[in-house]
Design a protein around this motif. Structure first.
Motif, mmCIF file in Angstrom:
data_model
loop_
_atom_site.group_PDB
_atom_site.id
_atom_site.type_symbol
_atom_site.label_atom_id
_atom_site.label_comp_id
_atom_site.label_asym_id
_atom_site.label_seq_id
_atom_site.Cartn_x
_atom_site.Cartn_y
_atom_site.Cartn_z
ATOM 1 N N VAL A 199 44.893 1.939 -31.522
ATOM 2 C CA VAL A 199 43.835 1.095 -31.561
ATOM 3 C C VAL A 199 42.948 1.460 -32.805
ATOM 4 O O VAL A 199 42.444 0.575 -33.435
ATOM 5 N N ALA A 200 42.587 2.510 -33.004
ATOM 6 C CA ALA A 200 41.889 3.188 -34.046
ATOM 7 C C ALA A 200 42.114 4.366 -34.705
ATOM 8 O O ALA A 200 41.908 5.695 -34.191
ATOM 9 N N ALA A 204 39.879 3.959 -38.929
ATOM 10 C CA ALA A 204 39.789 3.258 -37.722
ATOM 11 C C ALA A 204 40.118 1.857 -37.601
ATOM 12 O O ALA A 204 39.854 0.972 -36.787
ATOM 13 N N CYS A 205 41.733 1.828 -37.939
ATOM 14 C CA CYS A 205 42.376 0.572 -38.000
ATOM 15 C C CYS A 205 43.839 0.860 -37.135
ATOM 16 O O CYS A 205 44.042 2.181 -36.888
ATOM 17 N N PRO A 206 44.384 -0.128 -36.594
ATOM 18 C CA PRO A 206 45.588 0.286 -35.742
ATOM 19 C C PRO A 206 46.651 1.028 -36.458
ATOM 20 O O PRO A 206 46.738 0.314 -37.617
ATOM 21 N N THR A 207 47.228 1.940 -35.843
ATOM 22 C CA THR A 207 48.111 2.981 -36.663
ATOM 23 C C THR A 207 49.213 3.371 -35.925
ATOM 24 O O THR A 207 48.963 3.639 -34.914
ATOM 25 N N VAL A 208 50.361 3.249 -36.629
ATOM 26 C CA VAL A 208 51.543 3.676 -35.766
ATOM 27 C C VAL A 208 51.908 5.302 -36.750
ATOM 28 O O VAL A 208 51.909 5.390 -37.856
ATOM 29 N N ILE A 209 51.929 6.503 -35.989
ATOM 30 C CA ILE A 209 52.480 7.617 -36.499
ATOM 31 C C ILE A 209 53.618 8.080 -36.057
ATOM 32 O O ILE A 209 53.886 8.172 -34.653
#
Length: 440
Positions: A199-200, A204-209
């Motif tokens: 979500v943040a 502060a952006c949507p992120t996939v790790i």
């Protein structure tokens, strides 16, 4: 379970100049990308879900499910971040993969970014491995030249930029939120969650790790099909993976095999424990995972079996120790590492690991006091589960398990130095300098 040896990610490690794009393409490279771009992003995610790919970085969370957490109505850009900050003691699989066949990772990055709708992907590489950073940068540049990265990739209308970022050289930056802080130019420290990265996350952006091996496994799933991948491994831990074997072995190194193989089988494949010695204890996933002993040789190396034994599969870093090894000395060295690498944000971790080292040094020197083992366990109880991230849990996990299996060795430290019980030169893999202690 499938055949003991499953060369997929490591199939081309011995190929001449395997890191070059043209060599990778001759072996079918970027064919999975072409196939993925014919699918919708949702279809790619569903394929990864159906394959049962679980994160190879330690937690084992389903990769496709993680991708699906990205909110569809968020107006901010979406980012993909690859965690290539391999720094768990005993782990050596991501770095050789990136050195040998970097385009496997690059192709996986492009497919994963397309699936989650990311226009920018970052590969965060451990700062000390400059040669890996340079090889990845060259691979990304070669992929861009061929039209696999950039604007309107292969005429699909999809745009993507990939940045290779050299990390801060800290163990804590392997924790995903600390990695994000480091990537943003701040000191690497874990963030309080929620909000979660989906979500943040970055900026502060949507992120996939995702971990390197997780992303590198995606092209093979798209190319060969989800049923092919799911046919390997166990019912709940699908696919193949890379195991790092080190320590008192005849032939240490990396072995790619299906999930669920046992340590006994891996030892048979690699020549076993060094000649004339026997297994004493081992780590299933690096030093942050509770240790196991010879009685666990036939446990399947999958997430469920390891959890049932009170440990974790982690990074699948199998450190093997024979009977010449002092458990007290080994545990002390691990705790010293965690003390040094603690970011200092959480008091239990910052102060607790320091005190663990003081008590363990006393015990190693044979100057322990009655009740020191209980003191160690009490300290562990006040450290584990009381910090922002899992560093503290890893520090106490290796210690509490060592005491559980070898309590008598710790209690022997009330009167006898560890180097008298287990002369250190006997367990050394290489010749020790004289300053370590001639009699030891």
């Amino acid at each position: 379970m499938a055949d003991p040896i499953t060369p997929v990610l490591t199939a081309d490690w011995g190929t001449e100049r395997a890191w070059q794009r043209q060599v990778y393409e001759r072996r079918g490279g970027y064919g999975a990308l072409r196939k993925a771009l014919q699918l919708t992003p949702e279809e790619v995610i569903e394929k990864v879900k159906a394959a049962g790919l679980r994160g190879r970085g330690g937690a084992g969370f389903p990769t496709g499910v993680k991708w699906s957490f990205i909110p569809k109505d968020n107006p901010n850009p979406t980012y993909l971040v690859v965690n290539a900050d391999e720094s768990e003691p005993g782990t050596c699989k991501d770095i050789p993969l990136m050195m040998a066949t970097p385009h496997t990772l690059v192709e996986g990055v492009i497919i994963a970014a397309y699936a989650i709708g990311a226009a920018h992907a970052f590969i965060y590489v451990r700062g000390e491995v400059l040669q890996v950073t340079r090889r990845l940068q060259a691979a990304v540049a070669a992929a861009r030249t061929a039209g696999y990265i950039g604007t309107d990739i292969l005429g699909s209308g999809y745009d993507l930029q990939v940045t290779v970022h050299s990390g801060a050289g800290a163990y804590i930056c392997g924790e995903e939120t600390a990695l994000l802080d480091s990537l943003e130019g701040r000191r690497g420290q874990p963030r309080l969650r929620p909000p979660f990265p989906a979500v943040a996350g970055l900026y502060a952006c949507p992120t996939v790790i995702n971990n390197v091996e997780s992303i590198s496994s995606v092209p093979s799933i798209i190319a060969n099909g989800e049923q092919w991948f799911a046919a390997m491994g166990t019912e709940k831990s699908n696919g193949m993976t890379i195991y790092s074997l080190s320590g008192h072995l005849a032939n240490p190194g990396q072995v790619e095999a299906p999930m669920g193989i046992t340590l006994r089988q891996l030892l048979q494949l690699t020549g076993g424990v060094r000649q004339g010695h026997r297994l004493k204890f081992w780590t299933p996933g690096g030093s942050s995972t509770p240790i196991l002993t010879a009685e666990h040789l036939d446990l399947p190396l999958d997430y469920e079996s390891m959890a049932g034994a009170g440990t974790m599969l982690g990074t699948k870093a199998l450190q093997i120790f024979d009977e010449t090894t002092s458990v007290v000395r080994s545990t002390l060295r691990w705790i010293e590492f965690y003390k040094h690498e603690s970011c200092g944000k959480c008091t239990p971790c910052r102060e607790g690991t320091w005190w663990l080292v003081q008590v363990l040094m006393r015990i190693e020197a044979g100057q322990g006091e009655e009740g020191d083992v209980e003191k160690l366990l009490d300290l562990c109880e006040n450290i584990g589960g009381r910090s922002f991230c899992a560093l503290a849990d890893g520090a106490v996990g290796c210690l509490t398990s060592a005491i559980r299996h070898f309590r008598e060795e710790f209690e022997a430290g009330y009167h006898t130095p560890a180097w008298e019980l287990f002369p250190y030169r006997r367990s050394a893999l290489f010749e020790l300098p004289e300053r370590v202690g001639g009699a030891r």
